[in-house]
Design an enzyme around this catalytic site. Sequence first.
Site: not given
Length: 217
Positions: A53, A130
């Site tokens: 991330c 995601r």
Amino acid sequence: MSDPVHARSLPRIGDAAPDFTAPTTHGELTLSKWAEGKWVVLFAHPADFTPVCSTELTEFGRRASEFDQRDVKLIGVSVDSIHSHLAWTQNLSKILGVRLPYPLIADSTRAVSELYGLIHPGASQTVTVRALFVIDPKRVIRAIIYYPLNVGRNVDEVLRVVEALQTADAKGVALPVNWRPGDKVIVPPPKTEKDVDERLALTGVERLDFYLTRKAL
């Protein structure tokens, strides 16, 4: 009893993007008012202070001007608290040298995650997948891209999808595999015999068959 977050159906392409008001690193915002008639890329990341991330969000930050040039606003979301977001963005600025210019939604109540179907129990019961949504100025969802927890997104592809959608809207065309700006586009397939005749009469195009015709813009 089923969990309402998990039971809610996922948003689909062509649906109106669910509106919401939520706390973010830029203050509380309402999606419809904040978007201001622009394109929006809304993307979820699993968790703050995680390695994949960190690379994703800073890459979006580094390339934010490329989205600005295309009239696109970026906004991220995860179920972390606003305090976690603020600590993480400060840390990213320190260790990777990128100050995120876009807001991060602190969805600790999971209200936004519920609206957008971001919790996938098969992947994780506690963090968002995601997911990425491309939303047009009319607040219609135009593209949805999912990645697993352990694979980062490709920002080049996100930009390509946005440019393709904007080109298709502006020119009334379709875009072929691997299309990039400057490549030939596809003339939409005919729907009637009259369309076929008109297609066969076109000049200045690359006609492979009546249903597959390419042209330069």
